[in-house]
Design an enzyme around this catalytic site. Structure first.
Site, mmCIF file in Angstrom:
data_model
loop_
_atom_site.group_PDB
_atom_site.id
_atom_site.type_symbol
_atom_site.label_atom_id
_atom_site.label_comp_id
_atom_site.label_asym_id
_atom_site.label_seq_id
_atom_site.Cartn_x
_atom_site.Cartn_y
_atom_site.Cartn_z
ATOM 1 N N HIS A 159 43.521 32.036 36.950
ATOM 2 C CA HIS A 159 42.271 32.166 37.695
ATOM 3 C C HIS A 159 42.630 32.173 39.170
ATOM 4 C CE1 HIS A 159 38.268 31.336 39.237
ATOM 5 N NE2 HIS A 159 37.772 31.468 38.032
ATOM 6 N N ARG A 181 32.205 33.415 44.714
ATOM 7 C CA ARG A 181 32.306 34.805 45.174
ATOM 8 C C ARG A 181 31.124 35.635 44.693
ATOM 9 N NH1 ARG A 181 37.179 36.265 42.422
ATOM 10 N NH2 ARG A 181 37.153 34.183 41.526
#
Lengths: 647, 278
Positions: free
Chosen positions: A254, A274
């Site tokens: 990740h 994000r």
């Protein structure tokens, strides 16, 4: 013969995360008496750590969404290596699985017109993730847990016993899947050998169907977002039972884990940061992701910051910012920036949401992130940027299963769902597709496991010799081998740390041939030393003993990852070879299967070159034409080999 | 026995980090060790590095000095609620208790949750909570709505969502004086966590329990022991999720029960200004 307590159930589910609980609910609703076995307390599974949401094309926020678009995104994210039938079933069934949760009491965040709200995420064309702030996994687990309680309450009313048809054996570990010893019926599953963590007591569950739903393997890596349970148990149990693992080289790092302070390094920072507007910057203050959009995605991502910023409000006329590329792309980009000397003070990059949203919006939309950074790093994310870097998060590889039934290949009665099953996500999983995977294939595994048990003419018989062998294997750490006189037993904690360092350094996010060969040597050495892993004390809640037993699984799975990664000479998704940097269309159709080198399941100390794992290459089935027709020819050319295109 | 102590902290290959060692010191820990037969505090001197939490130190003790030290933990990120213990007498999550909150020369004492029977070392039998969870009638779906047809406004789910933040660490159950030193009350009292579950279902916009003849408000009082609670707010104080258990769940439940049954504490509850739910 051992005096070990035996219980009879129709279906036994190993693991009580999202996939295991959904499987158990389904099996019980099909009428099967169902047992769930889990290493932790009921309700603590790793699924609670999932933050962002559940991907399902309900179209509540953008009505353009449908299962075909979701299917397309999933294949792009997985670089077309996905078992396409799984990706199809997943995209088709995810909305029903989410809506069903509401009927069990789940409370998702809402849209203005009262529907389930959906948020943007990397690789998803439309806002698609049903969520509850940034604690979606907790809501999922709690809802399934409470549904199980509801079913138990039904049984209490009907039979006066909460556990008449559905029982959770919490804090128990399965160390072996038992199989029938019969020439006539072949190698059918007959049950599972288990121990209670609290007492150390052994017991056997006799059951014709076993569903493995044990999650992933992240605890073999040093920097990881995974909890202690992620020791690859289901992967190893399947291997030992004779079921092969598929494409184990694909491990997702990740892009955004915490990097400081050291003790929290690896803890997840949700992609929602994000998705909701957060941006990545290097030490020059530059939004570097614009430099890392690969060719296959060029047409779909913004070329300027201005366009990317406009997309949040007007997604129909602008393209998404490159911070929302699939995870493998973002993780590699961060790695490159740090290597080029443009990292943050503690070896990550900056993830900034403070200049993008008002403080109160951040606290409302990302409450756990706010809390996590405040409490653990003294960072106020509403006022300053976070420092983040890649962390081992998910394994795309797993038990090779039949797409429709979740049945493990080659072992009748064995099923697998969730992270432990391979194929669904191809070479890289999109965020949000994990929770939906758990629900869709958890349900299917429970359904087909119950049917299989129901259809059997004769119940499989547990082989006493296997029970005795499993008991002896589990007790070995109390009388560890000391080949040389006076040799000190090995400390299992030390072995575990060395394993994590080896995998992190040599089979991590960027891979090289020489390093992986070295990893295999080290794994062989660790395997040898693990035979001498000794424990102090007695069997009652003894973590040293538990870890010594888990080491067998981590070592097996780590060898699968290293061996498959060495074999695949291309870069794709969660497998990046510095010495083979390009994606190779010929490799798209190649699946790597890992099986035990010694099919009897006895783990001899084997020589390092040969190891315990044997690899075979198999060719995948061609993608069904109507599914291929969902893509433009120009796009398919980038992924498929010539002969596939013109078939 | 190995002397390796770097369970966490050294650099990773992927991104070069490397902050280990700065500000490391030796701390003195006292950890309760024993089982149902009895036990005692055991002294440990153990290294502490920058930014570490109590759970890191317990893990280091395990890896280097006491390999069979029993402790529950899962996520180490404050999300699963497994590593509950009492640190210097206060119920807390070990993974969310920074070492920096203690003075370097302070002895840190870690003991198991007091309200539950000890299994071994820091592990207790929390079965009480699972028993109580089963006694709360589940969500009742509305008969006239199918999957996908549920419509609820955000402001109507806010209240129940606050309670669903609960990670079931059972610190509130451990600290509540109704059961903390009164084993005899356990049969009649569900504890803050499960009274809050009753409140959550009662405030769920689409729960159809009433249509089946189930009065959740009344059961809180009559079956789950709400009357024992005298709103000292200890539960709220220890909640790692910051849920306003007393103000937002228990007091409203008491207020609603009042029509049916007189409860002197409601008078007091009404005197206390309620905090907003945010």
């Amino acid at each position: 013969m051992s005096q070990v307590e035996r219980q009879q159930w129709d279906v036994v589910v190993v693991g009580a995360g999202g996939a295991g609980l959904r499987a158990a609910i389904e099996a019980r609703e099909q009428g099967a008496r169902t047992a769930v076995i889990c290493k932790s307390l009921f309700g603590k599974a790793h699924t609670v750590m999932a933050e962002g949401g559940i991907a399902a094309s309900m179209g509540n926020v953008n009505s353009g969404d449908n299962w075909q678009v979701h299917f397309r995104d999933t294949l792009r994210g997985g670089k077309f290596l996905n078992q396409w039938r799984m990706a199809e079933l997943h995209a088709r069934e995810a909305p029903d699985r989410v809506w069903e949760l509401e009927t069990w009491g789940a409370l998702f965040d809402r849209t203005k017109d009262g529907r389930i709200s959906q948020r943007n995420f990397g690789g998803h064309e439309y806002p698609r993730l049903a969520h509850v702030g940034d604690r979606t996994g907790l809501e999922l687990i709690r809802t399934l847990q409470q549904k199980i309680v509801a079913l138990q309450q039904e049984d209490e009313r009907e039979f006066g016993d909460y556990e008449a048809r559905l029982k959770v054996f919490q804090e128990c570990t399965v160390t072996r899947i038992l199989k029938e010893d019969s020439l006539k019926d072949g190698e059918r599953v007959s049950g599972a050998f288990c121990y209670e963590r609290e007492s150390g007591r052994f017991f056997v569950i006799e059951a014709p169907s076993v569903v493995l739903a044990t999650g992933g393997i992240g605890k073999s890596f040093k920097v990881t977002s995974n909890s202690w349970e992620y020791t690859g148990d289901g992967h190893a149990l399947a291997l030992l039972a004779g079921a092969p693992l598929l494409n184990m080289e694909f491990v997702q790092f990740h892009p955004t884990g915490m990097v400081w302070p050291p003790s929290v390094k690896g803890i997840l920072v949700t992609e929602s940061v994000r998705g909701d507007g957060g941006v990545l910057r290097n030490s020059d203050g530059k939004r570097f992701m614009f430099d890392y959009v690969p060719d296959v995605f060029k047409e779909k991502y913004a070329e300027s910051e201005a366009e990317g910023d406009r997309w949040y409000d007007d997604p129909d006329h602008n393209r998404r910012p490159p911070e929302l590329l699939p995870r493998d792309e973002v993780a590699r980009a961060i790695n490159s920036e740090v290597k080029a000397g443009r990292g943050s003070p503690h070896g990550g990059v900056f993830l900034d949401v403070s200049t993008r949203m008002p403080a109160e919006v951040i606290r409302r939309r990302l409450p756990s992130m706010y809390h996590q950074f405040k409490e653990l790093a003294d960072v106020d994310i509403t006022a300053e940027a976070m420092e983040v870097g890649p962390t081992c998060h998910y394994v795309m590889g797993g038990i090779a299963v039949e797409s429709d039934t979740a049945a493990a290949r080659g072992v009748p009665g064995l099923f697998a769902a969730g992270e432990v099953a391979g194929g669904m996500h191809g070479s890289n999983r999109l965020g949000g597709n994990s929770l939906s995977d758990l629900l869709v294939f958890g349900r299917r595994a429970g359904l087909y496991a119950a049917r299989y048990a129901d259809d059997l003419a004769t119940a499989p018989v547990v082989d006493d010799a296997q029970v005795d062998a499993a008991a002896a294997e589990a007790l070995r750490p109390f009388s560890a081998e000391s080949p040389e006189a006076g040799a000190v037993p090995e400390n299992p904690y030390t072995l575990h740390q060395e394993l994590q360092q080896t995998m992190n350094d040599l089979v991590g996010i960027i891979r090289r041939e020489g390093e992986m060969a070295e990893a295999l040597q080290k794994l062989a050495e660790l395997r040898r030393r693990a035979r001498r892993a000794g424990v102090e004390g007695h069997r009652q809640f003894n973590p040293g003993w538990h870890l010594a037993l888990d080491l067998r699984n981590m070592l097996l799975v780590s060898e699968c990852v290293a061996r498959a990664a060495l074999e695949r000479t291309e870069s794709r998704g969660g497998h990046t070879r510095e010495d083979h940097p390009g994606m190779n269309r010929e490799w798209r159709r190649v699946n790597l299967l890992c099986a035990l080198a010694d099919p009897t399941g006895v783990l001899a100390v084997s020589d390092p070159e040969r190891g315990q794992i044997e690899l075979t290459r198999v060719t995948t089935d061609p993608i069904r034409p109507d599914l291929l027709a969902l893509f433009d020819k120009e796009e398919l050319v980038k992924y498929l080999a010539e002969e596939e295109l013109y078939e | 026995m190995s002397t390796t102590t770097s369970g966490t902290g050294s650099s990773a290959a992927a991104d070069g980090g490397g902050d280990e060692g700065s500000g490391a010191y030796d701390a003195r820990f006292r950890v309760w060790r024993g089982d149902v037969e009895g036990g005692d505090l055991e002294d440990f001197t153990v290294q502490v590095n920058d930014g570490e939490v109590v759970l890191d130190i317990i893990h280091r003790i395990q890896a280097t000095q006491a390999p069979d030290l029993a402790v529950r933990w899962n996520c180490k990120a404050g999300k699963c609620g497994s590593c509950s213990a009492e640190i210097n007498g206060r119920p807390r999550l070990m993974c969310m208790t920074r070492m920096s909150v203690f003075a370097r020369d302070e002895v840190v004492t870690v003991t198991p949750l007091r309200a539950f029977p000890v299994v071994r070392d820091l592990v207790t039998d929390v079965g009480f909570n699972y028993t109580k969870a089963r006694e709360v009638p589940s969500f009742v779906p509305p008969k006239d709505l199918g999957p996908g047809e549920y419509r609820m406004m955000q402001e109507d789910v806010d209240r129940s969502q606050e309670f669903r933040k609960c990670i079931e660490c059972f610190l509130c159950q451990d600290t509540c004086h109704v059961v903390r030193d009164h084993e005899e009350n356990k049969t009649a009292f569900a504890g803050p966590r499960f009274l809050m579950r009753v409140a959550e279902l009662d405030m769920h916009p689409l729960d159809a329990a009433a249509a089946t003849g189930l009065d959740r408000k009344a059961t809180a009082q009559e079956e789950h022991g709400l009357g024992y609670c005298n709103i000292t707010k200890c539960c709220t104080e220890v909640c790692p999720e910051g849920i306003h258990i007393t103000d937002n769940a228990l007091i409203p439940l008491k207020e609603r029960a009042v029509d049916r049954k007189y409860d002197p504490l409601v008078w007091l509850g009404n005197k206390i200004r309620r905090r907003p739910t945010s």
